[in-house]
Scaffold this motif. Sequence first.
Motif, short mmCIF file in Angstrom:
data_model
loop_
_atom_site.label_atom_id
_atom_site.label_comp_id
_atom_site.label_asym_id
_atom_site.label_seq_id
_atom_site.Cartn_x
_atom_site.Cartn_y
_atom_site.Cartn_z
N VAL A 1 10.07 -27.90 -0.27
CA VAL A 1 9.68 -26.81 -0.52
C VAL A 1 8.25 -26.78 0.29
N THR A 2 7.20 -27.81 -0.50
CA THR A 2 5.89 -27.28 0.93
C THR A 2 5.74 -27.69 1.69
N TYR A 3 6.83 -28.53 2.58
CA TYR A 3 6.72 -29.14 3.37
C TYR A 3 7.72 -27.82 4.21
N HIS A 4 8.52 -26.69 3.86
CA HIS A 4 8.78 -25.85 4.81
C HIS A 4 8.10 -24.65 4.83
N ASP A 5 7.00 -24.40 3.30
CA ASP A 5 5.84 -23.69 3.75
C ASP A 5 4.74 -23.62 4.49
N LEU A 6 4.30 -25.37 4.23
CA LEU A 6 3.76 -25.53 5.76
C LEU A 6 3.86 -25.10 7.38
N SER A 7 5.49 -25.53 7.61
CA SER A 7 6.47 -24.70 8.57
C SER A 7 6.14 -23.55 8.32
N ALA A 8 6.41 -22.54 7.91
CA ALA A 8 6.45 -21.24 7.39
C ALA A 8 4.82 -21.21 8.34
N TRP A 9 3.99 -21.18 7.01
CA TRP A 9 3.12 -20.95 7.72
C TRP A 9 1.86 -21.18 8.57
N ASN A 10 2.97 -22.37 9.72
CA ASN A 10 2.67 -22.27 10.73
C ASN A 10 2.94 -21.35 11.87
N VAL A 11 4.46 -21.52 11.77
CA VAL A 11 4.89 -20.21 12.38
C VAL A 11 4.02 -18.37 12.28
N LEU A 12 3.75 -18.55 11.29
CA LEU A 12 3.39 -17.02 10.24
C LEU A 12 2.18 -16.69 11.22
N HIS A 13 1.84 -17.69 11.51
CA HIS A 13 -0.45 -17.76 11.97
C HIS A 13 0.02 -18.80 13.64
N GLY A 14 0.88 -18.14 14.03
CA GLY A 14 1.21 -18.10 15.92
C GLY A 14 2.01 -19.81 16.44
N HIS B 1 0.12 -32.72 1.67
CA HIS B 1 0.47 -31.40 2.35
C HIS B 1 0.38 -30.67 2.27
N PRO B 2 0.46 -30.18 0.87
CA PRO B 2 0.39 -28.21 0.45
C PRO B 2 -0.97 -28.16 0.87
N LEU B 3 -1.95 -29.43 0.79
CA LEU B 3 -4.19 -28.91 0.96
C LEU B 3 -4.02 -28.44 2.17
N TYR B 4 -2.67 -28.39 3.16
CA TYR B 4 -2.77 -27.64 4.41
C TYR B 4 -2.80 -26.12 4.20
#
Length: 562
Positions: free
Chosen positions: A33-46, A448-451
Motif C-alpha cells: 500500500v505504501t508502495y502504491h502511495d509512493l507511485s501515486a505521489w510521484n505521478v501526482l507530482h509530475g 520507503h514510507p519516508l519518501y
Amino acid sequence: MNRRTLILTLIPLVAVLAIGVPLFLRTPVWVDVTYHDLSAWNVLHGGAHYRDVFETNLPGMVWMHCLVRPVVGWSHEAIRVVDLLVFGSVVLLLARLLGRSGLSINGRIWFATVAFLFYLFETEFIHCQRDGWMLLPAVAATCFRAAFARPLPLTPSPKAGGGTEHTARPRYYALIEGLLWGLAVWIKPHVLVPALLVWLVSLRFQTRRVALFDTLFLFLGGLIAGIAGSIWLVQTGAWSPMWDVLLNWNQEYYHWSWPDFWWKIKLVSAYFAPFSLLHFVAVPLALVAMFRRQPDRAVLAALYIGWQAQATVIQKEFDYAHAPPTLLGLAVLASFRLPVGPVFLAWCVAAGLLNECALGSAWLRDLQKSHPHSTKVILPHHPIVRTDRLALWGRCWSDGSWELKDQLSFYSNIHCVPDWADLQRVADYLATKDLHDRDLICWHDSTHPLYVWLNIRPAIRYPHVITAMKFKSKREQIRRETFESGARYVVSDLVPATYLSAPLDPPPPGPASSLPDGFPSWGKDVYPWNQPVVYRAGRYVVHEIRDPRGAIEFPFPDIFED
C-alpha cells in the motif's frame, strides 16, 4: 420474513461490524500500500511511472491511488475507509446476485456477516490490495452479464422459425461490462482467466446471434479501456519504461514449475483458518452449478472457479491473492442455501474461546506441537475473541498514534512490515537535514514510507530494492544507479540484515556513530552498512553517504538465491 426474525438475523452482522471496523481502520497497512502511495505521489507530482518508480505490474492500482488519495488524504485510516467501501460494495453486489439466484434476505444477511467476519479480522497482508480492488469491477461485470442471462427454451419456438426465442440485453450493457473487465485487467491481467470462464459459461444462456453481437460489444468495451490506459501511459512518459520492464525484466521475476504448482495446490486450504476449508465443498458445487440451468448461480460459480484457478496456478503463493476466491467461495456456498454464516461464526467464536481459556495449558501446547497444521486450521485463535486485540478496541476511537498501529499489526520483525513509531522518529530526524528531491535512498521495503512523509522524490527508482535484486542480471545496473545517484543519506533496516544471524538489540533512539554490537562482519564490505552511521532509531539506521562502494547485497547462502 417477519420483523423479529430480521432483527435477530441483523444482530450478528451489527456485532461483527461494531467489533471489527474500529480495529480494522486503525491497523497499519501492508508495504504494498505504501508502495502504491509512493507511485501515486510521484505521478501526482509530475513524475513518470516505471521511469521514476520501478514496478513489475500494470499501473491500474496506481491510478486508483491517484484518484482517491487527493480526495481522502494520505493516512492509513483514509485508505482503509476506501478499502472498506470497496469490499462492502463487492458484498452488496454478491448479495444482489445471490438474491437473483433465489436466496432469501435472511441468507443474504448471513452471507454479509460471514464475509465481514472473514475480511475485517484478517491480517493487513490482504487489505487494500490489488486483488481485492480488482474484485469490484470483476463482480460488477459479472452482474451485468447475469442481468440478461436466461435459460434457453428446451423446445424450439415457432416464432423463431424452428429456432429458440431469447431476449438480448441492450448493447450498452455489454459495452459497460467490457469497460469493467478492461479496468480490472489494468489492475492485474490475471483477471482474464475468470473473465473468460464467465463468458464461456454465459454462452449456454444465449442464442448464437445474441452471443455474437454481445461478444462484439464486450470486446469493444475492453478495447476502449485498453486504448484509454495506453493514451495515459504515452502522455505521461510511462509507455517506453513500462515495456522495458515487461520485456526485459519480468522474465526473471515470474517463473513456474511443477513442484511449485503442487505446493500451491496444497496451500489452498491453509491460507485463512478456518475459512479456506470451504474450498473442499465449494469447488465441486461450483463445477456442478456451471452446468445447471440457473444462470445467476452458474456465472457466480464460473467467476469463483476461474479466480481460484488463476490465484492458485498463475500467481505467487501470497495471502492477498487468495482472499477474493475465499469470499467468492462463501458466496457459492450461500447460493446453495448452506448456512455458512452461522457455521463459521460459531466455529470462530468457539475455537477462539477454547484457545483463550486453554492458553498456556499443557494439553493445548502438546496438541499444537504434535499437529501444528491441523490445530491451526481446525482450532484457530480468531481475533474476534482475542483479548489482546479486544483490549485495544476502546483506544481505536481516539488514538491515531503509531504506537497503537504497532500493537495492532499482525507481524513483527520482518523486512516488509515497519516498526511505525521508530520509522516516524527517523522521519523527524531527517526533517532537520533540509532534504530535497533525490537526496534520500530508502534501502529496505519497510523504509520507503519516508519518501511521502518527507515530500521528496527517491534518489533511485527501486523502492523494493530487495525485490529488484531478484533480477540477478540487473544487479550491476542497480548498483551503478545507486552509486551514481548523488544521494546524501540512506536508511537501512537491521531486520533483513540479520535474518541469518542472531537478532540484534539496538540501543534506544538517538545519535550514534556505529552499527550495533554483533553486526555481521561482512558489514564493512557491503553498502549501505559500510557508510557512516549518523542516527539510529530501533531497527532503523541512517547512514550519511560519503564513499559509495562495495557490494549491494549481503551474502545470502546459495539456497536463498534460488
